[in-house]
Write a protein that holds these residues in place. Structure first.
Motif, short mmCIF file in Angstrom:
data_model
loop_
_atom_site.label_atom_id
_atom_site.label_comp_id
_atom_site.label_asym_id
_atom_site.label_seq_id
_atom_site.Cartn_x
_atom_site.Cartn_y
_atom_site.Cartn_z
N GLY A 66 4.68 -12.92 13.87
CA GLY A 66 6.02 -13.46 13.71
C GLY A 66 6.39 -13.81 12.29
N ILE A 67 5.62 -13.35 11.32
CA ILE A 67 5.90 -13.61 9.90
C ILE A 67 6.71 -12.44 9.35
N ASP A 68 7.81 -12.74 8.68
CA ASP A 68 8.68 -11.69 8.14
C ASP A 68 8.06 -11.12 6.86
N ALA A 69 6.99 -10.36 7.05
CA ALA A 69 6.28 -9.79 5.91
C ALA A 69 7.15 -8.79 5.17
N GLU A 70 7.91 -8.00 5.91
CA GLU A 70 8.76 -6.99 5.26
C GLU A 70 9.81 -7.65 4.38
N GLY A 71 10.43 -8.72 4.88
CA GLY A 71 11.44 -9.41 4.10
C GLY A 71 10.84 -10.09 2.87
N ALA A 72 9.67 -10.71 3.06
CA ALA A 72 9.00 -11.37 1.93
C ALA A 72 8.62 -10.36 0.87
N ALA A 73 8.15 -9.19 1.30
CA ALA A 73 7.79 -8.15 0.33
C ALA A 73 9.02 -7.64 -0.40
N ALA A 74 10.14 -7.51 0.32
CA ALA A 74 11.37 -6.98 -0.29
C ALA A 74 11.91 -7.93 -1.36
N ARG A 75 11.74 -9.23 -1.16
CA ARG A 75 12.25 -10.17 -2.17
C ARG A 75 11.20 -10.55 -3.21
N GLY A 76 10.05 -9.86 -3.19
CA GLY A 76 9.04 -10.04 -4.23
C GLY A 76 8.16 -11.25 -4.04
N GLN A 77 8.13 -11.81 -2.81
CA GLN A 77 7.32 -13.01 -2.56
C GLN A 77 5.97 -12.66 -1.96
N LEU A 78 5.79 -11.46 -1.47
CA LEU A 78 4.54 -11.05 -0.83
C LEU A 78 4.18 -9.65 -1.29
N SER A 79 2.90 -9.46 -1.62
CA SER A 79 2.43 -8.13 -1.99
C SER A 79 0.99 -7.94 -1.52
N VAL A 80 0.63 -6.69 -1.26
CA VAL A 80 -0.73 -6.34 -0.88
C VAL A 80 -1.20 -5.26 -1.84
N SER A 81 -2.30 -5.53 -2.53
CA SER A 81 -2.88 -4.57 -3.48
C SER A 81 -4.35 -4.38 -3.11
N THR A 82 -5.08 -3.73 -3.98
CA THR A 82 -6.51 -3.51 -3.73
C THR A 82 -7.33 -3.99 -4.92
N ALA A 83 -8.57 -4.32 -4.63
CA ALA A 83 -9.48 -4.71 -5.71
C ALA A 83 -9.65 -3.58 -6.72
N ALA A 84 -9.69 -2.35 -6.22
CA ALA A 84 -9.86 -1.20 -7.10
C ALA A 84 -8.69 -1.06 -8.07
N GLY A 85 -7.51 -1.56 -7.69
CA GLY A 85 -6.36 -1.44 -8.55
C GLY A 85 -6.08 -2.69 -9.37
N THR A 86 -6.90 -3.72 -9.23
CA THR A 86 -6.68 -4.97 -9.97
C THR A 86 -7.90 -5.29 -10.83
N TYR A 87 -8.75 -6.23 -10.39
CA TYR A 87 -9.84 -6.64 -11.28
C TYR A 87 -11.01 -5.68 -11.31
N LEU A 88 -10.94 -4.60 -10.53
CA LEU A 88 -11.96 -3.54 -10.63
C LEU A 88 -11.38 -2.27 -11.23
N ALA A 89 -10.21 -2.39 -11.83
CA ALA A 89 -9.53 -1.19 -12.35
C ALA A 89 -10.20 -0.65 -13.60
N GLY A 90 -10.94 -1.48 -14.35
CA GLY A 90 -11.61 -1.01 -15.55
C GLY A 90 -12.96 -0.37 -15.26
N ALA A 91 -13.73 -0.18 -16.29
CA ALA A 91 -15.04 0.45 -16.13
C ALA A 91 -16.05 -0.48 -15.48
N ARG A 92 -15.79 -1.79 -15.49
CA ARG A 92 -16.72 -2.77 -14.94
C ARG A 92 -15.94 -4.01 -14.55
N PHE A 93 -16.58 -4.87 -13.74
CA PHE A 93 -15.98 -6.17 -13.46
C PHE A 93 -16.31 -7.10 -14.62
N ASP A 94 -15.28 -7.69 -15.21
CA ASP A 94 -15.43 -8.55 -16.38
C ASP A 94 -14.86 -9.92 -16.05
N PRO A 95 -15.70 -10.96 -15.88
CA PRO A 95 -15.18 -12.29 -15.54
C PRO A 95 -14.18 -12.83 -16.56
#
Length: 288
Positions: A66-95
Motif C-alpha cells: 500500500g505504499i505509493d512507491a511509483e509516486g515517490a519515485a516520480a517526485r524524486g523521494q524514492l530510488s532503488v540502485s545497486t551496490a555495483a553502481g554505487t560504492y562498488l562502482a570503482g576498482a575496489r571498495f574504498d571506505p
C-alpha cells in the motif's frame, strides 16, 4: 567535507545506524516497508541499494503493502540502485571514498529540500571475493562518528542469513550501535563503536583466530579524526601479543595525533606491556 544543517528533531545517532538480520522473505519485506513508509512520512529521501535483490522486486513489494512507491519515485523521494553502481562502482571498495560519498549524498538530498536521507544497503557483497571487501568491518566501525553523528542520515544494513556465514553476520551486525530483526549470537570477538565518545568497545577474546577483526578495529582507530580516542576493554577476556602490537601500531600511526586511551585493560594486556614496554608509548592505560 561539506557541512549539512540537520533538521530540528531527529533520532539520536546511536539509533540511526542499525544492522537488520533476517532469514526469510517475509521478514525482509516487513523491515523494508517499515523503513520506507517512515521515511516518506517524515519527508526524507529514501534509497535502497540492492545487491542480490532485483530492483523491480523492491518497488513491487512496497506497492503490495500500500505504499505509493511509483509516486515517490516520480517526485524524486524514492530510488532503488545497486551496490555495483554505487560504492562498488570503482576498482575496489574504498571506505574513505564511501564515507565522502555519504557526506555528498546528504548535502545533495538537503539541497533538493528533503528533511534527511535514509538508506537501506544489502550487505551480502561483503562476503564475496571483491577487492576491498576485507575493509567492510573497518568501514562499519567508522560510520557512527564520521557519518551518523554529524549528518541527518539513517542507515539500515541488511544481512540475509541465507546468503552469509554465521560468523560473518555475528561480527558485522555487532559493529552497529543498534540492531533489529533476528537476534545474533555473540562472536568470539565483538567490536562496536562507543556512542558517547570517539572510540571502540572490544568484547570477547582477541587471539589468533580473530586477527582480521583486530586488524579492522585498529584501522578504524587509526583513521578516527578526533584527537582523543578511547578503546574500552571492560568486556575483553584476553588479548595476545600480536593483537596488542597491531593496536599499538595503529595508535602510533594516527594522523590526528594523541595517545590511544585504553580503559579497563585486562590483566593479559598489562602483563604484555610489562614484557614489551615499547608498545606502551602510544597507549594511555587508565583504570576507569
Amino acid at each position: 567535507m561539506p557541512t549539512v544543517a540537520a533538521p530540528s528533531e531527529r533520532e539520536p545517532a546511536a539509533g540511526r545506524h542499525s544492522s537488520v538480520v533476517f532469514a526469510d522473505d517475509r521478514e525482509w519485506a516487513h523491515h523494508l516497508c517499515a523503513f520506507v513508509r517512515d521515511g516518506l512520512e517524515r519527508g526524507e529521501e529514501v534509497r535502497y541499494v540492492a545487491d542480490t535483490t532485483e530492483p523491480g522486486r523492491v518497488l513491487a513489494t512496497l506497492a503490495d503493502a500500500g505504499i505509493d512507491a511509483e509516486g515517490a519515485a516520480a517526485r524524486g523521494q524514492l530510488s532503488v540502485s545497486t551496490a555495483a553502481g554505487t560504492y562498488l562502482a570503482g576498482a575496489r571498495f574504498d571506505p574513505d571514498a564511501a564515507i565522502e560519498g555519504w557526506h555528498a549524498a546528504v548535502e545533495s538530498s538537503s539541497a533538493r529540500g528533503h528533511r534527511g536521507l535514509r538508506v537501506i544497503g544489502e550487505m551480502a557483497w561483503g562476503a564475496r571475493d571483491i577487492i576491498g571487501a576485507d575493509r567492510l568491518l573497518e568501514y562499519e566501525l567508522r560510520l557512527h562518528h564520521e557519518v551518523f553523528e554529524p549528518l541527518p542520515l539513517t542507515g539500515w544494513c541488511f544481512y540475509d542469513r541465507r546468503l552469509l556465514p554465521e560468523e560473518y553476520v555475528n561480527v558485522l551486525a555487532g559493529a552497529h550501535p543498534a540492531h533489529r530483526g533476528d537476534p545474533v549470537d555473540g562472536a568470539a570477538l565483538q567490536v562496536a563503536p562507543l556512542t558517547d565518545r570517539p572510540g571502540l568497545l572490544m568484547a570477547g577474546s582477541a587471539g589468533y583466530d580473530m586477527r582480521a577483526v583486530v586488524t579492522a578495529a585498529a584501522a578504524a582507530l587509526k583513521d578516527t579524526p578526533a584527537e582523543r580516542v578511547e578503546l574500552n576493554l571492560s568486556a575483553l577476556r584476553h588479548l595476545d601479543a600480536a593483537s596488542l602490537a597491531t593496536l599499538a601500531g595503529a595508535a602510533a600511526d594516527r594522523p590526528a595525533g594523541g595517545a590511544l586511551r585504553v580503559r579497563h585493560a585486562p590483566p593479559s594486556l598489562r602483563r604484555l606491556l610489562d614484557l614489551f614496554p615499547e608498545f606502551g608509548s602510544a597507549l594511555e592505560v587508565v583504570d576507569r
